[in-house]
Write a protein that holds these residues in place. Structure first.
Motif, PDB file in Angstrom:
ATOM      1  N   ASN A 183      10.758  -2.002  -7.589  1.00 42.77           N
ATOM      2  CA  ASN A 183      12.635  -1.413  -7.365  1.00 42.77           C
ATOM      3  C   ASN A 183      12.374  -0.122  -7.830  1.00 42.77           C
ATOM      4  OD1 ASN A 183      14.293  -0.689  -6.178  1.00 42.77           O
ATOM      5  ND2 ASN A 183      15.765  -1.059  -7.565  1.00 42.77           N
ATOM      6  N   ASP A 184      12.136   0.307  -9.387  1.00 41.08           N
ATOM      7  CA  ASP A 184      12.164   0.973  -9.523  1.00 41.08           C
ATOM      8  C   ASP A 184      11.259   2.241  -9.628  1.00 41.08           C
ATOM      9  OD1 ASP A 184      10.283  -0.514 -11.382  1.00 41.08           O
ATOM     10  OD2 ASP A 184      11.301   0.302 -13.164  1.00 41.08           O
ATOM     11  N   ALA A 185       9.778   1.931  -8.240  1.00 42.91           N
ATOM     12  CA  ALA A 185       8.719   3.125  -8.591  1.00 42.91           C
ATOM     13  C   ALA A 185       9.553   2.860  -7.070  1.00 42.91           C
ATOM     14  CB  ALA A 185       7.712   2.172  -8.747  1.00 42.91           C
ATOM     15  N   HIS A 186      10.390   3.123  -6.469  1.00 42.44           N
ATOM     16  CA  HIS A 186      10.571   3.275  -4.858  1.00 42.44           C
ATOM     17  C   HIS A 186      10.311   4.766  -4.825  1.00 42.44           C
ATOM     18  CE1 HIS A 186      11.985   2.878  -0.725  1.00 42.44           C
ATOM     19  NE2 HIS A 186      13.065   4.136  -0.950  1.00 42.44           N
ATOM     20  N   ASP A 187      10.858   5.834  -5.432  1.00 42.53           N
ATOM     21  CA  ASP A 187      11.056   7.256  -5.348  1.00 42.53           C
ATOM     22  C   ASP A 187       9.602   7.960  -5.587  1.00 42.53           C
ATOM     23  OD1 ASP A 187      13.644   7.164  -4.186  1.00 42.53           O
ATOM     24  OD2 ASP A 187      14.334   7.361  -6.643  1.00 42.53           O
ATOM     25  N   PHE A 188       8.399   7.342  -6.472  1.00 40.84           N
ATOM     26  CA  PHE A 188       7.349   7.939  -6.993  1.00 40.84           C
ATOM     27  C   PHE A 188       6.542   6.849  -5.620  1.00 40.84           C
ATOM     28  CE2 PHE A 188       3.384   6.191 -10.165  1.00 40.84           C
ATOM     29  CZ  PHE A 188       3.101   7.389  -9.600  1.00 40.84           C
ATOM     30  N   ALA A 189       6.208   6.323  -4.728  1.00 43.14           N
ATOM     31  CA  ALA A 189       5.972   5.993  -4.036  1.00 43.14           C
ATOM     32  C   ALA A 189       5.965   7.169  -2.829  1.00 43.14           C
ATOM     33  CB  ALA A 189       5.751   4.723  -3.602  1.00 43.14           C
TER      34      ALA A 189
ATOM     35  N   GLU B  37      -3.631   2.878  -3.307  1.00 41.46           N
ATOM     36  CA  GLU B  37      -2.708   2.693  -4.106  1.00 41.46           C
ATOM     37  C   GLU B  37      -0.944   2.072  -4.187  1.00 41.46           C
ATOM     38  OE1 GLU B  37      -3.811   5.094  -7.456  1.00 41.46           O
ATOM     39  OE2 GLU B  37      -5.055   5.679  -6.140  1.00 41.46           O
ATOM     40  N   LEU B  38      -1.247   1.438  -5.639  1.00 40.40           N
ATOM     41  CA  LEU B  38      -0.043   0.410  -5.570  1.00 40.40           C
ATOM     42  C   LEU B  38       0.752   0.942  -6.458  1.00 40.40           C
ATOM     43  CD1 LEU B  38      -2.409  -2.841  -6.054  1.00 40.40           C
ATOM     44  CD2 LEU B  38      -1.649  -1.893  -3.895  1.00 40.40           C
TER      45      LEU B  38
ATOM     46  N   THR C  32      -1.128 -13.355   1.855  1.00 44.98           N
ATOM     47  CA  THR C  32      -1.032 -13.528   0.246  1.00 44.98           C
ATOM     48  C   THR C  32      -2.265 -13.312  -0.673  1.00 44.98           C
ATOM     49  OG1 THR C  32       0.732 -15.415   0.184  1.00 44.98           O
ATOM     50  CG2 THR C  32      -0.514 -15.199  -2.185  1.00 44.98           C
ATOM     51  N   ASP C  33      -3.414 -13.850   0.233  1.00 43.10           N
ATOM     52  CA  ASP C  33      -4.822 -13.651   0.094  1.00 43.10           C
ATOM     53  C   ASP C  33      -5.395 -12.073  -0.036  1.00 43.10           C
ATOM     54  OD1 ASP C  33      -5.583 -16.062  -0.715  1.00 43.10           O
ATOM     55  OD2 ASP C  33      -6.601 -16.625   1.398  1.00 43.10           O
ATOM     56  N   ALA C  34      -4.855 -11.441   1.041  1.00 45.39           N
ATOM     57  CA  ALA C  34      -5.019 -10.202   0.821  1.00 45.39           C
ATOM     58  C   ALA C  34      -4.298  -9.500   0.394  1.00 45.39           C
ATOM     59  CB  ALA C  34      -4.426  -9.893   2.315  1.00 45.39           C
ATOM     60  N   ALA C  35      -2.815  -9.701  -0.722  1.00 47.91           N
ATOM     61  CA  ALA C  35      -2.960  -8.968  -1.187  1.00 47.91           C
ATOM     62  C   ALA C  35      -3.592  -9.229  -2.668  1.00 47.91           C
ATOM     63  CB  ALA C  35      -1.127  -9.695  -1.096  1.00 47.91           C
ATOM     64  N   ILE C  36      -3.494 -10.504  -2.736  1.00 47.75           N
ATOM     65  CA  ILE C  36      -4.583 -10.250  -4.300  1.00 47.75           C
ATOM     66  C   ILE C  36      -5.878  -9.450  -4.546  1.00 47.75           C
ATOM     67  CG2 ILE C  36      -5.946 -12.395  -5.701  1.00 47.75           C
ATOM     68  CD1 ILE C  36      -3.778 -14.242  -4.669  1.00 47.75           C
ATOM     69  N   ALA C  37      -6.394  -9.569  -2.901  1.00 47.70           N
ATOM     70  CA  ALA C  37      -7.121  -8.765  -2.803  1.00 47.70           C
ATOM     71  C   ALA C  37      -7.358  -7.194  -3.011  1.00 47.70           C
ATOM     72  CB  ALA C  37      -8.421  -9.212  -1.370  1.00 47.70           C
ATOM     73  N   ALA C  38      -6.164  -6.617  -2.646  1.00 41.66           N
ATOM     74  CA  ALA C  38      -5.732  -5.421  -2.331  1.00 41.66           C
ATOM     75  C   ALA C  38      -5.480  -5.068  -4.236  1.00 41.66           C
ATOM     76  CB  ALA C  38      -4.547  -5.102  -2.020  1.00 41.66           C
ATOM     77  N   GLY C  39      -5.659  -6.281  -5.024  1.00 39.41           N
ATOM     78  CA  GLY C  39      -4.845  -5.593  -6.149  1.00 39.41           C
ATOM     79  C   GLY C  39      -3.531  -5.912  -6.939  1.00 39.41           C
ATOM     80  N   VAL C  40      -2.906  -6.236  -5.694  1.00 43.90           N
ATOM     81  CA  VAL C  40      -0.601  -6.974  -6.217  1.00 43.90           C
ATOM     82  C   VAL C  40      -0.622  -7.095  -7.133  1.00 43.90           C
ATOM     83  CG1 VAL C  40       0.346  -7.324  -5.140  1.00 43.90           C
ATOM     84  CG2 VAL C  40      -0.703  -5.957  -3.816  1.00 43.90           C
ATOM     85  N   PHE C  41      -0.532  -7.675  -7.846  1.00 42.02           N
ATOM     86  CA  PHE C  41       0.107  -7.847  -9.047  1.00 42.02           C
ATOM     87  C   PHE C  41       1.801  -8.742  -9.616  1.00 42.02           C
ATOM     88  CE2 PHE C  41       0.013  -3.683 -10.779  1.00 42.02           C
ATOM     89  CZ  PHE C  41       1.453  -3.547 -10.687  1.00 42.02           C
ATOM     90  N   GLY C  42       2.511  -7.777  -8.472  1.00 41.26           N
ATOM     91  CA  GLY C  42       3.750  -7.879  -9.058  1.00 41.26           C
ATOM     92  C   GLY C  42       4.926  -7.988  -7.319  1.00 41.26           C
TER      93      GLY C  42
ATOM     94  N   THR D 297       2.433   9.202   6.099  1.00 40.09           N
ATOM     95  CA  THR D 297       1.162   8.364   6.317  1.00 40.09           C
ATOM     96  C   THR D 297       1.652   7.214   5.708  1.00 40.09           C
ATOM     97  OG1 THR D 297       0.345  10.206   3.858  1.00 40.09           O
ATOM     98  CG2 THR D 297      -0.087   7.579   3.675  1.00 40.09           C
ATOM     99  N   PRO D 298       1.248   6.071   6.678  1.00 33.46           N
ATOM    100  CA  PRO D 298       1.471   4.354   6.406  1.00 33.46           C
ATOM    101  C   PRO D 298       1.872   3.837   4.923  1.00 33.46           C
ATOM    102  CG  PRO D 298      -0.517   5.122   7.096  1.00 33.46           C
ATOM    103  CD  PRO D 298      -0.303   6.449   6.923  1.00 33.46           C
ATOM    104  N   LEU D 299       2.373   2.998   5.010  1.00 33.20           N
ATOM    105  CA  LEU D 299       2.521   2.350   3.818  1.00 33.20           C
ATOM    106  C   LEU D 299       3.027   0.907   3.962  1.00 33.20           C
ATOM    107  CD1 LEU D 299       5.429   4.136   2.656  1.00 33.20           C
ATOM    108  CD2 LEU D 299       3.946   4.374   1.142  1.00 33.20           C
ATOM    109  N   THR D 300       2.146   0.036   3.470  1.00 34.89           N
ATOM    110  CA  THR D 300       2.199  -1.692   3.284  1.00 34.89           C
ATOM    111  C   THR D 300       3.376  -2.195   2.240  1.00 34.89           C
ATOM    112  OG1 THR D 300       0.234  -1.476   4.067  1.00 34.89           O
ATOM    113  CG2 THR D 300       0.995  -3.594   3.111  1.00 34.89           C
ATOM    114  N   TRP D 301       4.384  -2.723   2.519  1.00 31.89           N
ATOM    115  CA  TRP D 301       5.132  -3.619   1.790  1.00 31.89           C
ATOM    116  C   TRP D 301       4.631  -5.039   1.450  1.00 31.89           C
ATOM    117  CZ3 TRP D 301       9.990  -5.833   2.252  1.00 31.89           C
ATOM    118  CH2 TRP D 301      11.116  -5.636   0.728  1.00 31.89           C
ATOM    119  N   TYR D 302       4.548  -5.452   0.190  1.00 27.52           N
ATOM    120  CA  TYR D 302       4.540  -6.617  -0.287  1.00 27.52           C
ATOM    121  C   TYR D 302       5.958  -7.167  -0.858  1.00 27.52           C
ATOM    122  CZ  TYR D 302      -0.726  -5.425   0.085  1.00 27.52           C
ATOM    123  OH  TYR D 302      -1.451  -4.823   0.907  1.00 27.52           O
ATOM    124  N   PHE D 303       6.311  -8.224  -0.415  1.00 22.57           N
ATOM    125  CA  PHE D 303       7.061  -8.661  -1.331  1.00 22.57           C
ATOM    126  C   PHE D 303       7.524 -10.261  -0.544  1.00 22.57           C
ATOM    127  CE2 PHE D 303       7.818  -8.638   3.598  1.00 22.57           C
ATOM    128  CZ  PHE D 303       8.710  -9.411   3.701  1.00 22.57           C
TER     129      PHE D 303
END
Length: 212
Positions: free
Chosen positions: A177-183, A172-173, A153-163, A6-12
């Motif tokens: 780093n500590d959520a890496h395995d969960f993702a 799903e967001l 940045t606008d796309a991240a905000i629209a997607a609900g990214v908060f950090g 499943t493809p993932l998107t990484w905001y950083f």
């Protein structure tokens, strides 16, 4: 034949030591797992959410820095904080965009700032990395570079990214780093988030709201 991952998107943002730590875990997976790399301006996300960053709260700042260093040491990852933090990450973010947001560019910029502990707040400070990536310093101020970072940045905000860092799996967001395995677990097992208790948590009523 195995189903495609499943493809993932990484905001950083390069300002985050936790983004650097997660990058060190994410980079080895890129050959086997599709991940879209999206540099964003964390400060704009904080403004959009009406939040303060961890480094803007004095005791939280100290804890956050120590926690990042502890995580790095536990993982055996070299980490040295840059000369000052927080710093303005625009130059590093624009350099990444100008370099095509390639894995090599992300790795070089994170390595310069967080493995070597170098300043990343200007084109001058980043000159050796820009030379390594073949990016002209003028490209950092080009309208197309600036527009691309704003669009990210606008796309991240629209997607609900908060950090940052945040791994997104569809809508799903997974923050931090500590959520890496969960993702990755959710990416590998779509039924995980459909578990009855997981689903109930998404609908959990708010018992009381704090008054401002």
């Amino acid at each position: 034949m195995d189903a495609p991952a499943t493809p993932l998107t990484w905001y950083f943002d390069f300002v985050s030591p936790f983004a650097y730590l997660q990058w060190r875990r994410l980079a080895p997976l890129l050959d086997a797992r599709p991940v879209r790399l999206v540099p964003i301006l964390f400060a704009a996300v904080l403004d959009a959410r009406g939040q303060k960053g961890p480094a803007e709260i004095p005791r939280k700042r100290e804890f956050t820095y120590r926690h990042a260093l502890w995580q790095a040491r536990r993982a055996g990852v070299p980490l040295r904080f840059p000369p000052a933090h927080p710093f303005n990450p625009l130059a590093a973010l624009r350099a990444c965009v100008a370099a095509g947001t390639s894995a090599d560019a992300v790795d070089a910029l994170f390595g310069w700032i967080w493995a070597e502990g170098r300043a990343g707040d200007s084109a001058e400070a980043l000159a050796p990395v820009l030379a390594q990536l073949g990016v002209d310093a003028d490209a950092l101020g080009a309208p197309g570079t600036k527009a691309a970072l704003r669009a990210n940045t606008d796309a991240a905000i629209a997607a609900g990214v908060f950090g940052v860092p945040t791994l997104a799996l569809g809508e799903e967001l997974f923050w931090g780093n500590d959520a890496h395995d969960f993702a990755l677990a959710a990416a590998d097992d779509p039924a995980l988030l459909a578990d009855p208790e997981m689903a109930r948590l998404a609908r959990l009523p708010v018992g009381q709201e704090r008054r401002h």
